[in-house]
Scaffold this motif. Structure first.
Motif, PDB file in Angstrom:
ATOM      1  N   ARG A  88       1.015  -1.468   0.215  1.00 32.68           N
ATOM      2  CA  ARG A  88       0.246   0.161   0.183  1.00 32.68           C
ATOM      3  C   ARG A  88       0.939   0.935   0.128  1.00 32.68           C
ATOM      4  O   ARG A  88       1.499   1.574   0.792  1.00 32.68           O
ATOM      5  N   ASP A  89       0.362   2.517  -0.787  1.00 33.60           N
ATOM      6  CA  ASP A  89       0.782   3.293  -1.148  1.00 33.60           C
ATOM      7  C   ASP A  89       0.352   5.065  -0.468  1.00 33.60           C
ATOM      8  O   ASP A  89      -0.790   4.326  -0.024  1.00 33.60           O
ATOM      9  N   GLY A  90       0.751   6.145  -1.077  1.00 32.88           N
ATOM     10  CA  GLY A  90      -0.425   6.519  -0.236  1.00 32.88           C
ATOM     11  C   GLY A  90      -0.272   6.908   1.117  1.00 32.88           C
ATOM     12  O   GLY A  90       0.335   6.375   1.933  1.00 32.88           O
ATOM     13  N   CYS A 146       8.428  -2.938  -1.656  1.00 35.41           N
ATOM     14  CA  CYS A 146       7.426  -2.898  -2.152  1.00 35.41           C
ATOM     15  C   CYS A 146       8.280  -4.311  -3.812  1.00 35.41           C
ATOM     16  O   CYS A 146       8.648  -3.785  -4.261  1.00 35.41           O
ATOM     17  N   LEU A 147       7.387  -5.426  -3.306  1.00 40.51           N
ATOM     18  CA  LEU A 147       7.509  -6.858  -4.500  1.00 40.51           C
ATOM     19  C   LEU A 147       6.744  -6.404  -5.792  1.00 40.51           C
ATOM     20  O   LEU A 147       5.733  -6.332  -5.866  1.00 40.51           O
ATOM     21  N   PRO A 148       7.814  -6.390  -6.831  1.00 40.41           N
ATOM     22  CA  PRO A 148       6.930  -6.056  -8.661  1.00 40.41           C
ATOM     23  C   PRO A 148       6.062  -7.868  -8.901  1.00 40.41           C
ATOM     24  O   PRO A 148       6.132  -8.773  -8.164  1.00 40.41           O
ATOM     25  N   THR A 149       4.900  -6.801  -8.732  1.00 40.58           N
ATOM     26  CA  THR A 149       4.040  -8.279  -9.334  1.00 40.58           C
ATOM     27  C   THR A 149       3.510  -8.096 -11.273  1.00 40.58           C
ATOM     28  O   THR A 149       3.663  -6.814 -11.086  1.00 40.58           O
ATOM     29  N   TRP A 154      -2.001  -8.638  -6.864  1.00 41.23           N
ATOM     30  CA  TRP A 154      -1.096  -7.761  -6.544  1.00 41.23           C
ATOM     31  C   TRP A 154      -0.551  -8.511  -4.734  1.00 41.23           C
ATOM     32  O   TRP A 154       0.315  -7.787  -4.263  1.00 41.23           O
ATOM     33  N   SER A 155      -1.892  -8.815  -4.026  1.00 39.45           N
ATOM     34  CA  SER A 155      -1.175  -9.636  -2.354  1.00 39.45           C
ATOM     35  C   SER A 155       0.046 -10.913  -2.598  1.00 39.45           C
ATOM     36  O   SER A 155      -1.161 -12.060  -3.534  1.00 39.45           O
ATOM     37  N   ALA A 161       6.466 -13.381  -0.119  1.00 36.58           N
ATOM     38  CA  ALA A 161       6.744 -12.097  -0.127  1.00 36.58           C
ATOM     39  C   ALA A 161       8.409 -12.810   0.659  1.00 36.58           C
ATOM     40  O   ALA A 161       8.796 -11.524  -0.078  1.00 36.58           O
ATOM     41  N   CYS A 162       8.259 -13.657   1.449  1.00 31.73           N
ATOM     42  CA  CYS A 162       9.821 -13.281   2.312  1.00 31.73           C
ATOM     43  C   CYS A 162      10.634 -13.434   1.649  1.00 31.73           C
ATOM     44  O   CYS A 162      11.608 -13.843   1.717  1.00 31.73           O
TER      45      CYS A 162
END
Length: 263
Positions: A88-90, A146-149, A154-155, A161-162
């Motif tokens: 999440r950004d913002g 963030c990790l690119p998808t 995107w979840s 993720a690790c």
């Protein structure tokens, strides 16, 4: 870019909900040559399910360290650069691709610009499976990544993720690859108390007349604190900041006392 200084990676799982993800993370750590697993306020118990999911990667799980809170973590873990993963950004979050963050740290972080045989700690921080890391969690880290998808979803699963975070770090910063010839697997080398500039910064702002009691997500303290963390200051730089702020606080209090006498 590979840092000039050796490093030790530690995985931090915050308020993890499912023990199977802790076990799977431990297995992923064994794949990437990372041995230190840290849990902050886990929301699950560690039972046979976690051991079963860890399979051949039991080391991190069996030698894990658990902290009740971030405050406990900060008091007992060594000085480090903390990279938090969030999708999440913002809302004040300055999130960059993990590759960009790793390049930035290796190139500009003063901790990695010195020649030293002592590994410097890098904490990779991951949030719970439901909503990820909260804004309050990010107050303790230096960088958000963030990790690119490439798909509509995107979840990522926590353990995935690790694994991707550690894999990206190994690609960028290096490590000793595992031999696939049946030989023994090789591992990459693994490996303050004191000042509290954040508390001093808050005291200094209050002495300057800023109201920090109002419940706002972003105020002058959080902005300055974030600026400080994102520049990953060294311990020496923090000592200097602490000295300057303490001297300023003393001068402000002396001035206020003098003005009070004049009245």
């Amino acid at each position: 870019m590979t840092p000039k200084r050796p490093f030790e990676v530690r995985i931090v799982l915050v308020r993890t909900i499912y023990e199977r993800n802790i076990g799977a993370t431990s297995r992923a750590m064994s794949n990437m040559g990372v041995e230190k697993l840290i849990l902050i306020n886990p929301a699950c118990e560690i039972t046979y399910e976690a051991q079963q999911t860890a399979a051949t990667g039991q080391h991190g799980l069996q030698n894990r360290t658990t902290y009740a809170s971030w405050e406990d973590f900060m008091a007992k873990e060594p000085e480090s650069i903390k990279i938090a993963f969030t999708a999440r950004d913002g809302k004040g979050r300055q999130v960059r691709d993990i590759e960009e963050v790793l390049t930035d740290v290796a190139t500009h972080a003063p901790q990695f610009q010195v020649s030293s045989e002592e590994p410097y700690v890098v904490h990779l921080v991951f949030g719970p499976e439901d909503w990820g890391l909260a804004a309050e969690d990010l107050e303790y880290v230096n960088h958000c990544a963030c990790l690119p998808t490439f798909g509509a979803n995107w979840s990522l699963n926590l353990a995935q993720a690790c694994l991707l975070g550690m894999y990206t770090l190994r690609l960028k910063w290096g490590g000793t690859r595992t031999r696939l010839d049946g030989g023994k697997a090789r591992r990459a080398p693994q490996g303050i108390e004191g000042i509290d500039p954040e508390a001093t910064l808050k005291t200094w702002l209050e002495e300057m007349g800023f109201d920090l009691t109002r419940q706002r997500k972003i105020n002058v303290f959080t902005v300055l604190r974030r600026m400080l963390l994102q520049n990953t200051p060294t311990k020496k730089e923090l000592v200097i900041l602490e000295t300057v702020l303490q001297q300023s606080i003393r001068k402000l209090r002396e001035w206020k006392e003098l003005k009070g006498r004049e009245r």
